[in-house]
Structure formats: structure tokens, C-alpha cells
Scaffold this motif. Structure first.
Motif, short mmCIF file in Angstrom:
data_model
loop_
_atom_site.label_atom_id
_atom_site.label_comp_id
_atom_site.label_asym_id
_atom_site.label_seq_id
_atom_site.Cartn_x
_atom_site.Cartn_y
_atom_site.Cartn_z
N ARG A 193 0.83 -1.21 0.00
CA ARG A 193 0.00 0.00 0.00
C ARG A 193 0.87 1.26 0.00
N ARG A 194 1.88 1.28 0.85
CA ARG A 194 2.76 2.44 0.95
C ARG A 194 3.56 2.62 -0.33
N ASP A 197 1.26 4.15 -3.01
CA ASP A 197 0.97 5.57 -2.79
C ASP A 197 2.18 6.44 -3.12
N ALA A 201 2.46 9.06 -6.44
CA ALA A 201 2.73 10.48 -6.18
C ALA A 201 4.01 10.93 -6.87
N THR A 242 4.71 0.60 -9.92
CA THR A 242 3.51 1.18 -9.30
C THR A 242 2.64 1.78 -10.39
N GLY A 246 -3.24 3.65 -7.88
CA GLY A 246 -2.54 3.30 -6.66
C GLY A 246 -2.51 1.81 -6.39
N ARG A 247 -1.67 1.08 -7.13
CA ARG A 247 -1.47 -0.34 -6.85
C ARG A 247 -0.09 -0.72 -7.35
N SER A 333 -13.23 5.50 -3.48
CA SER A 333 -11.91 5.85 -2.97
C SER A 333 -11.34 4.81 -2.00
N GLY A 337 -8.49 4.99 -4.52
CA GLY A 337 -7.72 6.17 -4.13
C GLY A 337 -8.54 7.44 -4.16
N GLU A 338 -8.12 8.41 -3.39
CA GLU A 338 -8.83 9.69 -3.32
C GLU A 338 -8.73 10.44 -4.63
N ARG A 340 -10.19 9.81 -7.37
CA ARG A 340 -10.37 9.02 -8.59
C ARG A 340 -11.78 9.20 -9.09
#
Length: 340
Positions: A193-194, A197, A201, A242, A246-247, A333, A337-338, A340
């Protein structure tokens, strides 16, 4: 039952990465070339991608490939990769899935012990050699499109990690390759997950600051993914691509491994005839070989070969009821993800 659209889809995964294939229900996509067809999906009509990728019919953690008639006479079939953000020109794991499905579904005649399949992709022709035993495809080697370095050790200033160094390279799409130690993370499943993200980004940040353009295909002009990498030995790398929104790629990633090979060759760490192993976050692996050197638009380039395995696991029919209010698909989300 009265569906206004019916698709036949073969379920396949390559070293853990799902790459479903639409084998029926799509006659063709407008465009003279596979690149034109990909651009039509991205710029004109995105409904098919949303239908099969978005909920309630799809999910974030997969790709869906459209199987199409080839636009070049040398090819057996054409395909376009559709993912959560858009359609993409090439993917090694998805190409391995496509070749496995073509052979095991009888769409291309299987010859033992090896069958050659040529794929028409938006990034160019890809030649696959499939090992075939007792009616099964037990492994696929891909002669990937020429891969090249755009630039090495690009300094990128970040708020969270300070200045990091990034390699920019093309392996079918453009990658930003980052030694994962620079962001203080290990390439282990519990960090998925980290890693996703941070990678997404950084991709947005790097794509804003670094301009890229393929010298032969100017419409391929953005950084598609961030790949984190860790050197395990002289001949083994751990990789983690990545993907937006977000995956992480479950496979070692064929195009990313090709881009990484180009950076290693540029630094003199591998030469023609050399090979290495790319190992994914879940431990699956690709064998990566440097077949030769060439040029792309005057730039030094390498000719990679990627070898991996895929398994078919199902066949489904997907339909659209004309009264279904969610026919266009949706995202939430909590998984997408936020924003999206």
C-alpha cells in the motif's frame, strides 16, 4: 435475458498479475495502426475500458486486453492493454497472457515444442516464442521493442524524501526507475500500500518536471510508471512497478524490466549475451536477456528478451443490460484512491 453488448473474456494471470483478454464481442477499434486504435480509446471513446475495468464488473488490480485483427501483415494478432487509468501501448506480462490464451484457446495453431507468435502493439511488433508441451503453453519468451535510456541520475526534489536520483528509460512505455533505498522502504508484500501511494505520487511529480517523447512515436510522450528496484546481486534485481491510481504490479513487469536493462547496459553493468533475474514483490520472476544493441532515432538502445509464465484460469461472458443504471461503471476511494 436481453443484453445490448456481450463480451467473451478469458481469465489469465502472468506470475500473479491478472491480464484478462477480450476474445469476442469487439469487432474492431477505429484506426489504421494499433497506436491509432489506442489513441481512439484514450481520446475519443473510453466506454469499453470503463465497462470492463471499473466496478461492478472489474477491479483495480488487473488489466484487460482487447484482442484485435493485426494492422501489419507480419503479425498473428494485435492487442491493446487497458488499465485503471487509460489504455497503454505495451506490457510484457499482458503480452505473455495474450500469447498463452491465443495458443491454449486454439486461436493460433500450437506447434510443439515451440510456437512463434508475432504481436502487433501500439509500441511496435513483439515476437513471442512459446514453449509448448502436451497442449499447454509452459513459458513465453518475448523479444521486446528496442529499449533505451532517456537520461540517467535526474535529480528530483521532493518534500518527503529530499532530493532523489531517477533514471528515465523506455521499455515499451516510459519509466522513472528509482532505487528503493532512497524512499526508505523494503520491497515486501506488507509495504504494498505504501509503495503504491509513494510511487503514484512520485510519478505525477516527475512527469510534471521531466519531458519525454519517443523519437519514432511522438504520441508516446509521458512517464507511465515509477518502478522501484533493489539490487540483490550482480544478476538479480527485485522490482516493483507502481500503477495509477494506486497499486503495484504483481509480476516483475516486462516493460519495466526492459527499461531497467537499458539503464544497466548504459552503465556497463550488463553486455550482449548477459542475463539477469527480475523478481517481483511476491517472489515471482522473469528472466531478462540482452540480445543485442541497436539505435532508436539516433539513440543507443538494447534489444531485451523477457521470459515468464502465464496460466489460464477461466472463461466468462460479460453482458450489459440496457436497464442497468451502472453500465458505465464506477470507482470508490476505498480501493481506487482519493480523487479518482
Amino acid at each position: 435475458m436481453r443484453w445490448k453488448k456481450t463480451l467473451q473474456i478469458v481469465g489469465v494471470h502472468c506470475e500473479g498479475e491478472i491480464g484478462k483478454i477480450i476474445t469476442g464481442g469487439v469487432v474492431d477499434i477505429p484506426g489504421k495502426t494499433m497506436l491509432d486504435k489506442m489513441n481512439h480509446i484514450n481520446e475519443v471513446d473510453d466506454s469499453l475500458r470503463k465497462l470492463v475495468i471499473f466496478e461492478p464488473r472489474g477491479c483495480l488490480q488487473m488489466s484487460v486486453n482487447i484482442l484485435l485483427p493485426p494492422t501489419r501483415p507480419e503479425a498473428h494478432a494485435g492487442f491493446i492493454v487497458m488499465q485503471a487509468d487509460k489504455a497503454h501501448p505495451m506490457s510484457g506480462s499482458n503480452a505473455i497472457c495474450v500469447v498463452t490464451a491465443l495458443l491454449e484457446m486454439g486461436m493460433v495453431p500450437m506447434q510443439e515444442p515451440e510456437t512463434t507468435v508475432v504481436l502487433d502493439t501500439p509500441a511496435g511488433l513483439v515476437t513471442a516464442r512459446a514453449t509448448c508441451i502436451d497442449g499447454r503453453c509452459t513459458g513465453v519468451s518475448l523479444d521486446m521493442v528496442p529499449s533505451f535510456v532517456d537520461r540517467l541520475d535526474v535529480p528530483i526534489e521532493t518534500k518527503e524524501f529530499g532530493t532523489i536520483k531517477v533514471d528515465i528509460a523506455f521499455g515499451g512505455v516510459f519509466y522513472a526507475l528509482i532505487d528503493v533505498e532512497q524512499v526508505g522502504l523494503d520491497l515486501v508484500p506488507e509495504n504494498a500500500r505504501r509503495l503504491a501511494d509513494v510511487g503514484v505520487a512520485l510519478r505525477s511529480l516527475i512527469d510534471e518536471r521531466v519531458r519525454v517523447e519517443h523519437p519514432l512515436f511522438p504520441q508516446i510522450n509521458n512517464i507511465a510508471y515509477v518502478m522501484f528496484r533493489r539490487r540483490l546481486s550482480d544478476v538479480e534485481y527485485q522490482t516493483c512497478t507502481t500503477l495509477p491510481p494506486g497499486r503495484i504490479d504483481r509480476s516483475p513487469c516486462g516493460t519495466g524490466s526492459s527499461a531497467n536493462l537499458a539503464t544497466l547496459a548504459a552503465r556497463g553493468l550488463v553486455d550482449v549475451g548477459g542475463s539477469l533475474i527480475s523478481r517481483s514483490t511476491i517472489g515471482s520472476e522473469f528472466r531478462v536477456e540482452l540480445l543485442g544493441r541497436t539505435e532508436v532515432g539516433g539513440r543507443p538502445a538494447v534489444l531485451p528478451r523477457i521470459r515468464g509464465r502465464a496460466w489460464t484460469y477461466g472463461i466468462e461472458q460479460l453482458g450489459v443490460d440496457p436497464d442497468d443504471p451502472l453500465a458505465a461503471g464506477f470507482t470508490l476511494s476505498d480501493t481506487w484512491g482519493e480523487g479518482r
